[in-house]
Design a protein around this motif. Structure first.
Motif, mmCIF file in Angstrom:
data_model
loop_
_atom_site.group_PDB
_atom_site.id
_atom_site.type_symbol
_atom_site.label_atom_id
_atom_site.label_comp_id
_atom_site.label_asym_id
_atom_site.label_seq_id
_atom_site.Cartn_x
_atom_site.Cartn_y
_atom_site.Cartn_z
ATOM 1 N N VAL A 271 0.849 -1.189 0.000
ATOM 2 C CA VAL A 271 0.000 0.000 0.000
ATOM 3 C C VAL A 271 0.884 1.239 0.000
ATOM 4 O O VAL A 271 1.927 1.267 0.650
ATOM 5 N N SER A 272 0.478 2.238 -0.762
ATOM 6 C CA SER A 272 1.236 3.484 -0.845
ATOM 7 C C SER A 272 0.354 4.678 -0.518
ATOM 8 O O SER A 272 -0.848 4.686 -0.826
ATOM 9 N N SER A 273 0.964 5.681 0.076
ATOM 10 C CA SER A 273 0.295 6.968 0.208
ATOM 11 C C SER A 273 0.303 7.667 -1.148
ATOM 12 O O SER A 273 0.968 7.225 -2.085
ATOM 13 N N ASN A 274 -0.442 8.754 -1.251
ATOM 14 C CA ASN A 274 -0.298 9.632 -2.405
ATOM 15 C C ASN A 274 1.041 10.343 -2.351
ATOM 16 O O ASN A 274 1.735 10.342 -1.321
ATOM 17 N N ASP A 275 1.403 10.961 -3.449
ATOM 18 C CA ASP A 275 2.549 11.874 -3.466
ATOM 19 C C ASP A 275 2.099 13.240 -2.973
ATOM 20 O O ASP A 275 1.148 13.815 -3.494
ATOM 21 N N PHE A 276 2.787 13.739 -1.973
ATOM 22 C CA PHE A 276 2.456 15.045 -1.424
ATOM 23 C C PHE A 276 3.582 16.060 -1.616
ATOM 24 O O PHE A 276 3.496 17.175 -1.103
ATOM 25 N N MET A 277 4.651 15.664 -2.353
ATOM 26 C CA MET A 277 5.805 16.552 -2.426
ATOM 27 C C MET A 277 6.408 16.684 -3.821
ATOM 28 O O MET A 277 6.756 17.777 -4.250
ATOM 29 N N MET A 278 6.565 15.581 -4.547
ATOM 30 C CA MET A 278 7.294 15.637 -5.805
ATOM 31 C C MET A 278 6.533 16.427 -6.865
ATOM 32 O O MET A 278 7.130 17.198 -7.620
ATOM 33 N N GLY A 279 5.224 16.222 -6.956
ATOM 34 C CA GLY A 279 4.437 16.985 -7.917
ATOM 35 C C GLY A 279 4.501 18.474 -7.658
ATOM 36 O O GLY A 279 4.625 19.277 -8.596
ATOM 37 N N ASP A 280 4.434 18.836 -6.380
ATOM 38 C CA ASP A 280 4.521 20.256 -6.020
ATOM 39 C C ASP A 280 5.898 20.821 -6.355
ATOM 40 O O ASP A 280 6.018 21.957 -6.824
ATOM 41 N N MET A 281 6.933 20.030 -6.119
ATOM 42 C CA MET A 281 8.291 20.472 -6.437
ATOM 43 C C MET A 281 8.443 20.685 -7.934
ATOM 44 O O MET A 281 9.059 21.670 -8.381
ATOM 45 N N ALA A 282 7.887 19.798 -8.749
ATOM 46 C CA ALA A 282 7.969 19.935 -10.206
ATOM 47 C C ALA A 282 7.307 21.227 -10.665
ATOM 48 O O ALA A 282 7.856 21.967 -11.499
#
Length: 468
Positions: A271-282
């Protein structure tokens, strides 16, 4: 897809922009079923296989960026080694690796500037071992090509990024009777080696559960223009899901639990969480630099992935992967047995024999002395002098060379390379299918029932000199 652990998908590898010619033959799709998981009978059992002795191990390095350059330096300090070739697409990286060993007397040839040059290196008849430290997607193509041309292989982790690639490694190693050694350096960390020796001698009783992790904030490095060539690691994080880097935590506990050598992995859930950082960094970086626009809106891997594995004997392993959150570094190593427990990270290495807590530092040092592993007694202090993650990198390289020089089985064979790496695509399948369970392939094809555990006694070999 049906909720059935027998339903597998073939998980492929995304191409890295600007390096398409290096990825010939790799299926970029992540769809399609694997119709025959077992691939028929084993061609030859590489577990415990002792290849003919090599008095001098002639090595070619392919990839001298983040990890390869350090490996060149370490190998120059091991007796019975001749560094024949340093190969890298970038001339400046190859030259930097060469400069590291100027005082060693080694005079390797530099091969650079051509995306196909590595193939010519593998085809040479004056090389015994190909040492691969390139981006992940190149590990299997290079390893298979090298073995098919009569070379032993050491490959950085993960050794493969799809189930298909895992089988390619196994079949090539068996077909050619060449070692494919996964460079899982964490198996040679001093605490991991200590707990392996303690487990072998029954200190923890029956190991019933283990945990491992790779929690390392690489966010800035992923988006760096210098750290990973052509953003190769960022491209992987932007296109794949699950535990993309499982082997650091998994390798040491697998050895303790004799996986592939008395037990096997049965199935996993992830199970994985959503991405909360990489998309925002991009998005943030793309606002001021067009090069980052290609990453905006990509389906980045989640911050935290948790994967749980059950073995054939009913034991469990929990793995975690997080390379973006601002958490303290942790490469969790936990063993839970019927008589005791061991854990390293976030604490220093600790031992317990009951729920009251950890034993004292004084008692720990007594155990450390009593159960000191043979390899640490032999070259532990020298390894610390040479370095490489505190010496564990050198212990790994030294023992691989010592095994090849003495015609001994290697510690981490092709079945380990395939199995430990397979958690990457298997966890991806589970994440994409609402954390349904999925079978773990038996790359030994039944040989795990009779394969013997890794020999950690150093009763044979151990005669390779260290030059410091």
């Amino acid at each position: 897809m049906k909720n059935n652990r027998r339903d597998f998908i073939k998980l492929g590898v995304p191409a890295i922009a600007g390096m398409a010619s290096l990825f010939s033959g790799i299926n970029p799709s992540i769809a399609g079923q694997i119709p025959d998981l077992n691939r028929g009978p084993q061609n030859f059992n590489m577990s415990g296989y002792a290849a003919p002795k090599l008095e001098t191990v002639r090595i070619a390095f392919i990839g001298t960026g983040n990890r390869g350059s350090g490996a060149v330096g370490r190998m120059s300090k091991i007796g019975g080694v001749e560094i024949k070739v340093i190969c890298d697409l970038r001339p400046e990286k190859a030259n930097a690796a060469l400069k590291r060993i100027e005082a060693s007397g080694q005079k390797p040839e530099l091969v650079t500037g051509n995306t196909e040059a590595w193939k010519k290196v593998c085809e040479r008849d004056d090389i015994d071992l190909i040492y691969i430290a390139t981006p992940w997607a190149l590990h299997t193509p290079m390893a298979v090509y090298a073995m098919d041309h009569g070379k032993h292989v050491c490959t950085e982790v993960p050794a493969a990024t799809s189930i298909e690639e895992c089988w390619q490694l196994v079949e090539s190693s068996e077909r050619n009777r060449k070692h494919c050694m996964i460079l899982e350096n964490c198996c040679y960390d001093f605490f991991e080696l200590l707990t392996l020796n303690m487990a072998r001698q029954g200190f923890f009783g029956e190991i019933v559960h283990a945990e491992g992790a790779y929690i390392h904030d690489l966010l800035a490095g992923d988006f760096s223009k210098e750290k990973y060539y052509d953003f190769w690691r960022l491209r992987m994080d932007a296109s794949r899901q699950g535990n993309l880097y499982p082997t650091h935590g998994l390798g040491p506990v697998s050895q303790v639990m004799n996986i592939n050598r008395g037990d096997k992995m049965d199935y996993l859930v992830s199970v994985s969480s959503n991405d909360f950082m990489m998309g925002d960094m991009a998005k943030k970086l793309a606002a001021n630099d067009d090069i980052y626009k290609q990453f905006v809106g990509k389906p980045f891997n989640g911050n935290m992935n948790t994967t749980t594995i059950r073995t054939n004997k009913g034991k469990t392993i929990m793995l975690q992967h997080d390379v973006t959150s601002p958490r303290p570094y942790s490469r969790l190593h936990l063993l839970s047995g019927t008589k005791g427990t061991a854990q390293k990270y976030p604490l220093p290495g600790k031992i317990s024999t009951g729920h009251e807590g950890w034993i004292s530092e004084e008692d720990f040092k007594l155990l450390e002395k009593k159960y000191e592993p043979a390899i640490v007694k032999k070259v532990g202090e020298l390894a610390k002098q040479v370095g490489g993650h505190g010496g564990m990198d050198f212990l790994m390289d030294w023992h691989n060379i010592d095994c090849l020089r003495n015609g001994l089985p290697v510690d981490q064979d092709v079945y380990d390379a395939a199995l430990w790496s397979s958690i990457f695509p298997l966890s991806e399948w589970s994440v994409k299918n609402r954390s349904n369970s999925i079978d773990v392939p038996d790359f030994t094809r039944g040989a795990w029932k009779t394969n013997t555990p890794v020999d950690i006694t150093l009763s044979k070999g151990g005669n390779t000199v260290v030059k410091v």
